[in-house]
Design a protein around this motif. Structure first.
Motif, PDB file in Angstrom:
ATOM      1  N   THR A 133       0.771  -1.227   0.053  1.00 56.75           N
ATOM      2  CA  THR A 133       0.136   0.132   0.041  1.00 56.75           C
ATOM      3  C   THR A 133       0.859   1.301   0.117  1.00 56.75           C
ATOM      4  N   MET A 134       2.192   1.164   0.218  1.00 54.29           N
ATOM      5  CA  MET A 134       3.040   2.282   0.294  1.00 54.29           C
ATOM      6  C   MET A 134       3.730   2.656  -1.219  1.00 54.29           C
ATOM      7  N   ASN A 135       3.779   4.052  -1.197  1.00 58.60           N
ATOM      8  CA  ASN A 135       4.279   4.531  -2.568  1.00 58.60           C
ATOM      9  C   ASN A 135       5.852   4.546  -2.341  1.00 58.60           C
ATOM     10  N   ALA A 136       6.686   4.761  -3.319  1.00 66.87           N
ATOM     11  CA  ALA A 136       7.965   4.545  -3.414  1.00 66.87           C
ATOM     12  C   ALA A 136       8.653   5.484  -2.254  1.00 66.87           C
ATOM     13  N   LYS A 137       8.322   6.669  -1.911  1.00 60.41           N
ATOM     14  CA  LYS A 137       8.847   7.375  -1.019  1.00 60.41           C
ATOM     15  C   LYS A 137       8.533   6.926   0.469  1.00 60.41           C
ATOM     16  N   GLU A 138       7.509   6.436   0.603  1.00 60.94           N
ATOM     17  CA  GLU A 138       7.085   5.776   1.964  1.00 60.94           C
ATOM     18  C   GLU A 138       7.961   4.523   2.008  1.00 60.94           C
ATOM     19  N   ARG A 139       8.220   3.708   1.092  1.00 58.74           N
ATOM     20  CA  ARG A 139       8.849   2.416   1.174  1.00 58.74           C
ATOM     21  C   ARG A 139      10.437   2.946   1.572  1.00 58.74           C
ATOM     22  N   LEU A 140      10.932   3.953   0.823  1.00 57.29           N
ATOM     23  CA  LEU A 140      12.395   4.292   1.254  1.00 57.29           C
ATOM     24  C   LEU A 140      12.473   4.720   2.606  1.00 57.29           C
ATOM     25  N   ILE A 141      11.556   5.763   2.938  1.00 56.22           N
ATOM     26  CA  ILE A 141      11.725   6.183   4.529  1.00 56.22           C
ATOM     27  C   ILE A 141      11.338   5.137   5.255  1.00 56.22           C
ATOM     28  N   SER A 142      10.498   4.169   5.411  1.00 50.34           N
ATOM     29  CA  SER A 142      10.452   3.050   6.351  1.00 50.34           C
ATOM     30  C   SER A 142      11.681   2.232   6.217  1.00 50.34           C
ATOM     31  N   THR A 143      12.232   1.961   5.362  1.00 52.68           N
ATOM     32  CA  THR A 143      13.588   1.270   5.102  1.00 52.68           C
ATOM     33  C   THR A 143      14.859   1.973   5.949  1.00 52.68           C
ATOM     34  N   LEU A 144      14.837   3.196   5.715  1.00 52.94           N
ATOM     35  CA  LEU A 144      15.914   4.163   6.376  1.00 52.94           C
ATOM     36  C   LEU A 144      15.510   4.074   7.676  1.00 52.94           C
ATOM     37  N   VAL A 145      14.341   4.272   8.221  1.00 56.42           N
ATOM     38  CA  VAL A 145      14.202   4.233   9.699  1.00 56.42           C
ATOM     39  C   VAL A 145      14.578   2.955  10.334  1.00 56.42           C
ATOM     40  N   PHE A 146      14.186   1.760   9.547  1.00 56.02           N
ATOM     41  CA  PHE A 146      14.539   0.383  10.020  1.00 56.02           C
ATOM     42  C   PHE A 146      16.232   0.437  10.122  1.00 56.02           C
ATOM     43  N   LEU A 147      16.712   0.785   9.197  1.00 56.20           N
ATOM     44  CA  LEU A 147      18.320   0.853   9.405  1.00 56.20           C
ATOM     45  C   LEU A 147      18.809   1.690  10.428  1.00 56.20           C
ATOM     46  N   ALA A 148      18.309   2.758  10.643  1.00 51.90           N
ATOM     47  CA  ALA A 148      18.599   3.567  11.863  1.00 51.90           C
ATOM     48  C   ALA A 148      18.460   2.942  12.984  1.00 51.90           C
ATOM     49  N   ARG A 149      17.189   1.933  13.153  1.00 52.42           N
ATOM     50  CA  ARG A 149      17.190   1.477  14.369  1.00 52.42           C
ATOM     51  C   ARG A 149      18.029   0.260  14.685  1.00 52.42           C
ATOM     52  N   HIS A 150      18.527  -0.350  13.586  1.00 56.61           N
ATOM     53  CA  HIS A 150      19.475  -1.703  13.789  1.00 56.61           C
ATOM     54  C   HIS A 150      20.768  -1.341  13.620  1.00 56.61           C
TER      55      HIS A 150
END
Length: 215
Positions: A133-150
């Motif tokens: 359901t996410m667009n391209a920008k939302e997918r990238l932001i979610s991934t970057l937040v994931f990487l920041a947490r891990h």
């Protein structure tokens, strides 16, 4: 994982040969019969698939304390994925039969593994639901937040991702093409939400990045 269970698991795998491997070292291929289980003492391991179009899609990233792959070891399901190191890793390699025997003799460890596997499946389902359901920008932001947490390290400039992730790596994590990933990155960069520092991803303000995504 409970501290006592973690100690039991660590003590068991410490009996077996240990290896230190560099970044992007292949561990497992889908076309090979598995006879061993890997225990990750330090670092991260990426579990991914390759589509018929040759695009890499990251399924999961294992962290220290994990042992894998367990679908073939416990359920006899042939492995269909690739596994490779993310940064330097330290791991033990144990015969599959010994791991199964250890789990059967230690019900609390088996129960903990079952809970973590179910939790992983739930998170994967949620990720697939969001991705659809996410667009391209939302997918990238979610991934970057994931990487920041891990992988994030707090610095005066913001959260610095301690491992080097290229736009191709981000594309594999988001399920986007490299070109689309790069376009979305540039848009976030213009808003000063992302940057590169010494070839590492820098997120000046993760909270602001999350708000950009409505997280």
């Amino acid at each position: 994982m409970d501290a006592a269970i973690q100690q039991t698991v660590s003590r068991f795998f410490a009996q077996f040969p240990a290896q230190t491997l560099p970044h992007k070292e292949p561990l497992i291929h889908p076309d090979k019969t598995l006879t061993a289980v890997f225990y990750l003492k330090k670092g991260h391991v990426r579990n991914y698939m390759v589509t018929t179009h040759g695009v890499e899609l990251t399924v999961h990233i294992f962290t220290a304390g994990a042992f894998f792959p367990m679908t073939e070891a416990l359920a006899g399901i042939p492995n269909r994925y690739y596994y490779e190191t993310v940064g330097e890793v330290k791991l033990n390699i144990c015969p599959k039969a010994r791991v199964i025997k250890f789990l059967l003799e230690n019900p609390p460890v088996l129960m903990d593994l079952s809970k973590r596997l179910l939790g992983g499946l739930d998170r994967l389902a949620l990720r697939l639901e969001r991705t659809s359901t996410m667009n391209a920008k939302e997918r990238l932001i979610s991934t970057l937040v994931f990487l920041a947490r891990h992988f994030g390290k707090s610095t005066p400039q913001g959260d610095l991702i301690t491992h080097k992730f290229t736009h191709s790596d981000l594309a594999a994590l988001t399920g986007l093409t490299r070109e689309t990933t790069s376009r979305q990155w540039k848009q976030l960069e213009r808003k000063k939400l992302t940057a590169y520092y010494s070839r590492h991803i820098l997120l000046p303000d993760v909270a602001l990045l999350e708000r950009e995504n409505g997280l």
